[in-house]
Design a protein around this motif. Structure first.
Motif, mmCIF file in Angstrom:
data_model
loop_
_atom_site.group_PDB
_atom_site.id
_atom_site.type_symbol
_atom_site.label_atom_id
_atom_site.label_comp_id
_atom_site.label_asym_id
_atom_site.label_seq_id
_atom_site.Cartn_x
_atom_site.Cartn_y
_atom_site.Cartn_z
ATOM 1 N N LEU B 203 11.529 4.991 51.800
ATOM 2 C CA LEU B 203 10.118 5.217 51.827
ATOM 3 C C LEU B 203 9.591 5.455 50.327
ATOM 4 N N CYS B 204 8.491 4.534 50.394
ATOM 5 C CA CYS B 204 7.920 4.750 48.822
ATOM 6 C C CYS B 204 6.290 5.151 49.208
ATOM 7 N N LEU B 205 6.059 6.438 48.353
ATOM 8 C CA LEU B 205 4.816 7.033 49.018
ATOM 9 C C LEU B 205 3.473 6.453 48.003
ATOM 10 N N GLU B 206 2.358 6.795 48.495
ATOM 11 C CA GLU B 206 1.049 6.424 47.714
ATOM 12 C C GLU B 206 0.992 7.688 46.958
ATOM 13 N N GLU B 207 -0.100 7.758 45.800
ATOM 14 C CA GLU B 207 -0.090 9.001 44.942
ATOM 15 C C GLU B 207 -0.315 10.257 45.580
ATOM 16 N N ASP B 208 -0.985 10.059 46.924
ATOM 17 C CA ASP B 208 -1.042 11.520 47.763
ATOM 18 C C ASP B 208 0.119 11.879 48.117
ATOM 19 N N MET B 209 1.348 11.463 47.908
ATOM 20 C CA MET B 209 2.791 11.895 48.245
ATOM 21 C C MET B 209 2.871 12.243 49.877
ATOM 22 N N THR B 210 1.848 11.390 50.761
ATOM 23 C CA THR B 210 2.092 11.787 52.023
ATOM 24 C C THR B 210 1.836 10.143 52.875
#
Lengths: 173, 294
Positions: B203-210
């Motif tokens: 899983l690669c996350l966006e900058e919001d980390m969710t």
């Protein structure tokens, strides 16, 4: 095809002619006549044939004798001192009942030695992982694990086992 | 055991010319933990075994400083990969898989390349490498070529290698930011077992980390070859990574998988477990992504 190889066998420098298709197990049992190393399954499942090559435990039934060239080989016969004094791991197996029929013992002890030489304070998990490839058909695993734990320095300041350096002739505790 | 001549070339070119010279009577061997068993069983009957173990420079993982890619030589033993600090630190998903292949004795000898070219549906080594978008470098008489590892597997026991070609290394892209991945081998016992199922999730996350920016889900023993659960990956992209969404992704992955009944497990159970384990590995991947981002 035959060719010559050199290796260190239980501390002694050896030179001999081997056939390309010989396994290390064949070399040890049939050519050198050391029968402490056992053949169980012959396919890498049971670990009865475990020996140590350059500090690593390997299944000698799936290792070509040709590959031992230039390396150090330790079998169960190389553990006790010349005067018959047992290696601390062997002694512990005797004292803790880690031996029943004895067929898996050489492999178990060599897997334990390879582990403790590298990780003298091995935990119970480390021990279980190290002997995962050694089957005991008497199913005496608890005593075997206890035997190895007794010579591991886990949770203590000083490990019990002093690593043997067979190439320099040091033996015993 | 059957008699054969054991050849130990020091370079790839030497190995290939030996194969050309001896043709079908020759077979490559690396660790030998599969090849020797097959010779003993009479499944292989080579007159020449060409060892790849003595070829220089392919026996440990190393980082390409310019590109940030990790190179894992095909003749690396599972043990050397398991103990590589580079792998442990940057690609723990590979460590998850190799530490449970065979036994210590097998891992000290058997190679990752051997595991891959056998192309068995249960190859533990393949799943994490596919999850990481790895490429396979292949060398033969026509020179070098590179294929996506995912496309390397053609069927049970079949991979994309022409006669005489050698899988030389696996190239893994640099780790993505805000990314975690994890692999689990599921079987009835912990030691000396082939997997009933293998599940790898990245899983690669966006900058919001969710929010999920990119998902990779690959399943072993769920199809004739390692299987990418594309519908489940697509479902997760753009969604919040939480238990509910991972449960649905797991359900989709189970649905699209091609699990079947076999001696090691039945299809319905495998399908159920794909759901359970995709969610579990998704949560572990999330945890690892957050740890790395700290």
């Amino acid at each position: 095809m035959a060719h010559e190889i050199s290796f260190i066998f239980n501390g002694n420098a050896m030179k001999m002619n081997i056939e390309d298709h010989w396994t290390l197990l064949h070399l040890i049992r049939e050519e050198l006549g050391y029968t402490g190393t056992k053949e169980g399954c012959g396919s890498g499942e049971c670990g009865a044939c475990t020996v140590i090559v350059d500090d690593k435990a390997v299944n000698s039934c799936l290792y070509l004798a040709a590959e031992i060239d230039g390396k150090q080989l330790t079998t169960i016969e190389g553990l006790a001192a010349a005067d018959g004094t047992l290696h601390p791991i062997q002694k512990s197996f005797v004292e803790k009942g880690g031996i029943q029929c004895g067929f898996c013992s050489p492999g178990m002890i060599l897997s334990a030695k390879a582990l403790l030489d590298k990780t003298p304070n091995a935990s119970e998990i480390d021990i279980k992982e190290a002997i995962a490839g050694n089957l005991c058909r008497c199913t005496g695993y608890v005593q075997i694990i206890d035997s190895i734990k007794a010579v591991s320095g886990y949770g203590e300041d000083e490990p019990h086992v002093v690593a043997f350096k067979t190439d320099e002739g040091e033996r015993g505790e | 055991m059957r008699q054969f001549t054991y050849l130990t070339p020091k370079t790839l070119d030497e190995a290939i010319s030996l194969h050309v010279a001896h043709g079908e009577s020759a077979r490559y061997v690396a660790g030998g933990t599969d090849v020797l068993v097959k010779i003993k069983e009479g499944k292989f009957a080579p007159d020449y075994l060409i060892s790849l173990k003595h070829i220089i420079g392919q026996d440990r993982p190393f980082l390409n400083q310019e590109t940030g890619e990790l190179y894992i030589g095909a003749f690396c033993t599972h043990g050397s990969i398991e103990q590589s600090p580079l792998v442990q630190h940057h690609y723990p998903i590979i460590h998850d898989a190799v530490k449970n292949i065979g036994s210590v004795q097998i891992r000290n000898v058997a190679t990752i390349g051997g595991n891959l070219v056998n192309a068995v549906p249960s190859a533990d080594g393949a799943i994490p490498l596919i999850v990481l978008d790895s490429k396979a470098n292949i060398y033969g008489t026509k020179g070098q070529r590179s294929v996506d590892l995912q496309r390397f597997f053609l069927g049970p026991g079949q991979c994309d290698l022409e006669a005489g070609e050698i899988l030389t290394e696996i190239v893994i892209p640099p780790p993505l930011p805000r990314t975690g991945s994890a692999y689990i081998k599921h079987g009835r016992r912990e030691a000396m077992e082939l997997p009933m199922l293998g599940v790898g999730v990245l899983l690669c996350l966006e900058e919001d980390m969710t929010t999920c920016a990119k998902a990779r889900i690959c399943l072993g023993v769920a199809a004739p070859t390692p299987f990418r659960a594309l519908a489940a990956e697509k479902y997760l992209k753009g969604k919040t990574v939480d238990e509910n969404n991972l449960t649905e992704a797991g359900r989709l992955a189970g649905q699209e998988s091609k699990v079947r009944d076999s001696i090691r497990g039945v299809a319905w159970y495998r399908r159920e477990m794909v759901g359970v384990l995709v969610k579990r590995m998704g949560l572990k991947a999330l945890e690892r992504a957050k740890e790395r981002h700290k």
